[in-house]
Design a protein around this motif. Sequence first.
Motif, mmCIF file in Angstrom:
data_model
loop_
_atom_site.group_PDB
_atom_site.id
_atom_site.type_symbol
_atom_site.label_atom_id
_atom_site.label_comp_id
_atom_site.label_asym_id
_atom_site.label_seq_id
_atom_site.Cartn_x
_atom_site.Cartn_y
_atom_site.Cartn_z
ATOM 1 N N LYS B 94 -9.195 -6.143 57.882
ATOM 2 C CA LYS B 94 -8.154 -5.337 58.543
ATOM 3 C C LYS B 94 -7.039 -4.999 57.558
ATOM 4 O O LYS B 94 -6.518 -3.875 57.539
ATOM 5 C CB LYS B 94 -7.560 -6.090 59.733
ATOM 6 N N ARG B 95 -6.663 -5.968 56.720
ATOM 7 C CA ARG B 95 -5.591 -5.726 55.738
ATOM 8 C C ARG B 95 -6.018 -4.630 54.765
ATOM 9 O O ARG B 95 -5.234 -3.740 54.451
ATOM 10 C CB ARG B 95 -5.305 -7.007 54.945
ATOM 11 N N ASN B 96 -7.239 -4.719 54.285
ATOM 12 C CA ASN B 96 -7.723 -3.719 53.329
ATOM 13 C C ASN B 96 -7.801 -2.349 53.984
ATOM 14 O O ASN B 96 -7.476 -1.323 53.367
ATOM 15 C CB ASN B 96 -9.104 -4.119 52.784
ATOM 16 N N PHE B 97 -8.215 -2.317 55.235
ATOM 17 C CA PHE B 97 -8.276 -1.034 55.943
ATOM 18 C C PHE B 97 -6.882 -0.406 56.022
ATOM 19 O O PHE B 97 -6.694 0.778 55.708
ATOM 20 C CB PHE B 97 -8.846 -1.234 57.350
ATOM 21 N N THR B 98 -5.902 -1.224 56.403
ATOM 22 C CA THR B 98 -4.527 -0.716 56.540
ATOM 23 C C THR B 98 -4.008 -0.209 55.193
ATOM 24 O O THR B 98 -3.334 0.818 55.109
ATOM 25 C CB THR B 98 -3.612 -1.829 57.082
ATOM 26 N N LEU B 99 -4.352 -0.931 54.138
ATOM 27 C CA LEU B 99 -3.890 -0.584 52.785
ATOM 28 C C LEU B 99 -4.417 0.775 52.326
ATOM 29 O O LEU B 99 -3.721 1.541 51.661
ATOM 30 C CB LEU B 99 -4.408 -1.667 51.840
ATOM 31 N N PHE B 100 -5.651 1.087 52.704
ATOM 32 C CA PHE B 100 -6.296 2.268 52.126
ATOM 33 C C PHE B 100 -6.648 3.371 53.124
ATOM 34 O O PHE B 100 -7.178 4.398 52.734
ATOM 35 C CB PHE B 100 -7.599 1.853 51.400
ATOM 36 N N ALA B 101 -6.342 3.157 54.384
ATOM 37 C CA ALA B 101 -6.799 4.091 55.426
ATOM 38 C C ALA B 101 -6.412 5.538 55.143
ATOM 39 O O ALA B 101 -7.201 6.459 55.341
ATOM 40 C CB ALA B 101 -6.284 3.664 56.793
ATOM 41 N N ASP B 102 -5.186 5.742 54.661
ATOM 42 C CA ASP B 102 -4.751 7.119 54.439
ATOM 43 C C ASP B 102 -4.991 7.585 53.004
ATOM 44 O O ASP B 102 -4.546 8.659 52.604
ATOM 45 C CB ASP B 102 -3.261 7.267 54.805
ATOM 46 N N LYS B 103 -5.717 6.782 52.232
ATOM 47 C CA LYS B 103 -5.944 7.137 50.826
ATOM 48 C C LYS B 103 -7.394 7.521 50.545
ATOM 49 O O LYS B 103 -7.703 8.084 49.509
ATOM 50 C CB LYS B 103 -5.565 5.960 49.906
ATOM 51 N N VAL B 104 -8.302 7.157 51.461
ATOM 52 C CA VAL B 104 -9.727 7.366 51.202
ATOM 53 C C VAL B 104 -10.328 8.271 52.284
ATOM 54 O O VAL B 104 -9.693 8.564 53.299
ATOM 55 C CB VAL B 104 -10.496 6.017 51.155
ATOM 56 N N ASP B 105 -11.563 8.680 52.015
ATOM 57 C CA ASP B 105 -12.220 9.635 52.903
ATOM 58 C C ASP B 105 -13.090 8.980 53.960
ATOM 59 O O ASP B 105 -13.709 9.676 54.776
ATOM 60 C CB ASP B 105 -13.072 10.591 52.061
ATOM 61 N N GLY B 106 -13.167 7.662 53.917
ATOM 62 C CA GLY B 106 -13.966 6.977 54.934
ATOM 63 C C GLY B 106 -14.132 5.522 54.580
ATOM 64 O O GLY B 106 -13.773 5.081 53.480
ATOM 65 N N MET B 107 -14.658 4.780 55.563
ATOM 66 C CA MET B 107 -14.868 3.348 55.381
ATOM 67 C C MET B 107 -16.348 3.038 55.566
ATOM 68 O O MET B 107 -16.952 3.497 56.547
ATOM 69 C CB MET B 107 -14.085 2.549 56.439
ATOM 70 N N ILE B 108 -16.896 2.262 54.634
ATOM 71 C CA ILE B 108 -18.294 1.839 54.761
ATOM 72 C C ILE B 108 -18.310 0.478 55.454
ATOM 73 O O ILE B 108 -17.667 -0.470 54.994
ATOM 74 C CB ILE B 108 -18.975 1.731 53.384
ATOM 75 N N VAL B 109 -19.043 0.406 56.543
ATOM 76 C CA VAL B 109 -19.000 -0.762 57.412
ATOM 77 C C VAL B 109 -20.396 -1.351 57.549
ATOM 78 O O VAL B 109 -21.378 -0.603 57.683
ATOM 79 C CB VAL B 109 -18.472 -0.325 58.808
ATOM 80 N N ALA B 110 -20.473 -2.708 57.546
ATOM 81 C CA ALA B 110 -21.803 -3.339 57.590
ATOM 82 C C ALA B 110 -21.934 -4.418 58.645
ATOM 83 O O ALA B 110 -22.958 -5.094 58.702
ATOM 84 C CB ALA B 110 -22.138 -3.927 56.213
ATOM 85 N N ASN B 111 -20.879 -4.627 59.443
ATOM 86 C CA ASN B 111 -20.991 -5.677 60.446
ATOM 87 C C ASN B 111 -20.336 -5.200 61.739
ATOM 88 O O ASN B 111 -19.463 -4.330 61.733
ATOM 89 C CB ASN B 111 -20.345 -6.969 59.942
ATOM 90 N N MET B 112 -20.782 -5.787 62.829
ATOM 91 C CA MET B 112 -20.347 -5.312 64.143
ATOM 92 C C MET B 112 -18.853 -5.511 64.392
ATOM 93 O O MET B 112 -18.198 -4.615 64.935
ATOM 94 C CB MET B 112 -21.202 -5.992 65.227
ATOM 95 N N PRO B 113 -18.249 -6.641 64.026
ATOM 96 C CA PRO B 113 -16.814 -6.781 64.290
ATOM 97 C C PRO B 113 -15.974 -5.684 63.637
ATOM 98 O O PRO B 113 -15.080 -5.118 64.266
ATOM 99 C CB PRO B 113 -16.467 -8.151 63.713
#
Lengths: 309, 316
Positions: B94-113
């Motif tokens: 969650k911390r990493n997502f918040t840090l980069f959410a507006d800087k990158v074009d998407g998030m690669i996700v590999a787990n259900m949570p």
Amino acid sequence: MKLYIKANDIHTLKNLDELLQAHASRFEPLISPAMHPKYKHYYYAIKEIQNNQHYFYDERELKKVIKGVYFGNSYCEHLLPSPLDIAKAYSYFNDTHHNFVFVFPPIGEHKMKEAKEILEELKRLEVKEVVVNDFGMLQLVKEDFKVILGVNFTKTIKNAFLDAKEPLEVSSKQLANQKKLTTHLEFEIDFVREFYKSMGVSRVSIENKPYDMSFLNKKPLFYADIYYPNSTISHSRACDIAGIYNDKQTYFPAKTCQKHCTKTSLEFEHSKVLSLYQEYNTIYKPHLRLELPESVYKNKRNRLVWEVF
Amino acid sequence: MNFSKCIIGISQQNDIDELLRLGFRQFYFGYIDKRYIESYATQISPNRRYRLKEQYSSIEKITQDITKIQQHGGTLYLALNAFFTNGIILEEIKRNFTLFADKVDGMIVANMPTLLYLHSLGYDKIVLSNLFGFYSKAAVAFFLQFSPVKIILPRDITIEELESIVSHYKEVQFEAFLFGDNCRFSEAFCFSEHGYDSLEFGSLCGYAINSKKSIEKADVHFKHTLKNPKLTQEQKAAQLKTISTNENYQTFDKEDNPYKIFHKLNKTAILKTIEIFQKHPNIVSYKIPSRGREFVKFLLHDESEPYNYKESQYDL
């Protein structure tokens, strides 16, 4: 909790009466370093189960204690049983006292047709519960069956080597913290359980390792199938048993496989130290000690799923 | 070779300028905070990588690289693809997502949570990792409820399965591996530890192929042996012992055994693979795995070589 048998194939079920007796006086004099590890694992497991029958609140002979069977090879799609074998297996437990659960391995596109034929047979037999080990099969079965999430849904790191040796590049504090990470599962997160509950799922498979299972006491409630005794380290399409017999095919058997694994297993150079073995396409470790928390075994809706052979 | 449809993993050690000069425009990276490293080291990170050199740990460096990529019109994804998670790891994700959410074009996700968390926020730039195990159309069908922008297919999938999936879901964008970069096991179902170089066993897949010993499978009918009154104890012990069958496959256990050189690079194989991918416009990214960035220079050589199935990701 209830005791169930896991049988990967029909031969196990045919020999079940014998397998449910330890025959200690005949077996123990034969134990030696030269003995096949599988026989030793089998024997230590049955003794452990007998020593922990208080889990099931039933001290009778094991044949009378078991509540049902989990039938099917949970590891490799090439080992799906035929509908005929499923019907035969079902006939062994076709009574009101026993429950029949079918177990799917992870299924790829090549094997979907066979998987769907099995689902039709399961419907014909009025089988209620099905274990799935990948999201594709979850998608296919969730409307028509009571789904049990297989061990592939309780992902964590399972050490092949780390338990035998301490690494140098990690401090003891970091190692302790890493161990803590690997004993917590995603199902401890409420919204994960809520998500699966929303599709009617409330049972999840957990291997017999010291995981934090306190989430089983929290709403939304889930029930546990504790798989005993083997822990899967890796199961893969790239099968080293298939590979050793044929260097012409690609690195994994795709549509068909000659199933040499029905006659061949693998051990490794350090198997005795690492307790690492391969059967079918799966590298595994046995965890023979049964030390379940009281809160787990006292819940009669939890199950111990014993892969008897 | 045209790298514009290739997506490549980058880390602090990469020369982004060189990759941009070569024509790469699609990138992904993992980030691990120094505070997290202090507590947990790097082997169980918020992304799938295990070593520091394969990730970024400097905000300054990644910010510089993000700027360069954006200036060249490139796209960049943050890998939040820890293959497993729990309450503790999820907080870091969650911390990493918040840090980069507006800087990158998407998030690669590999787990259900992580997937459920991002979906609950209404985040609409989710890329689903091959670690979810997209081996069938049904697996893709399950995840369409999350409206992913792209789905990454597994390394160990046949061309036939791949084409079956991408043809069926023409409206879905896919990413497919160009080569596997020595990961020969089914990544979605491989739970072994990685990144402990001092253990000397190496990776499980490498150890398995070098250390395996073939033995007869145990016989489920063995109780007949135990109870057979005609057998002596010695005879019973002989029937229950581990019996090697190494001699049955000696012929194939040689240096050029394909299983020992899995997923190496054969330029002809890669070019043939690209030809197949190009038939499917919804395969929008051809994946060069993180460690594979070192092999990029190999692909620039002019020399051609015969197709070698043993060195090919796919059986072409």
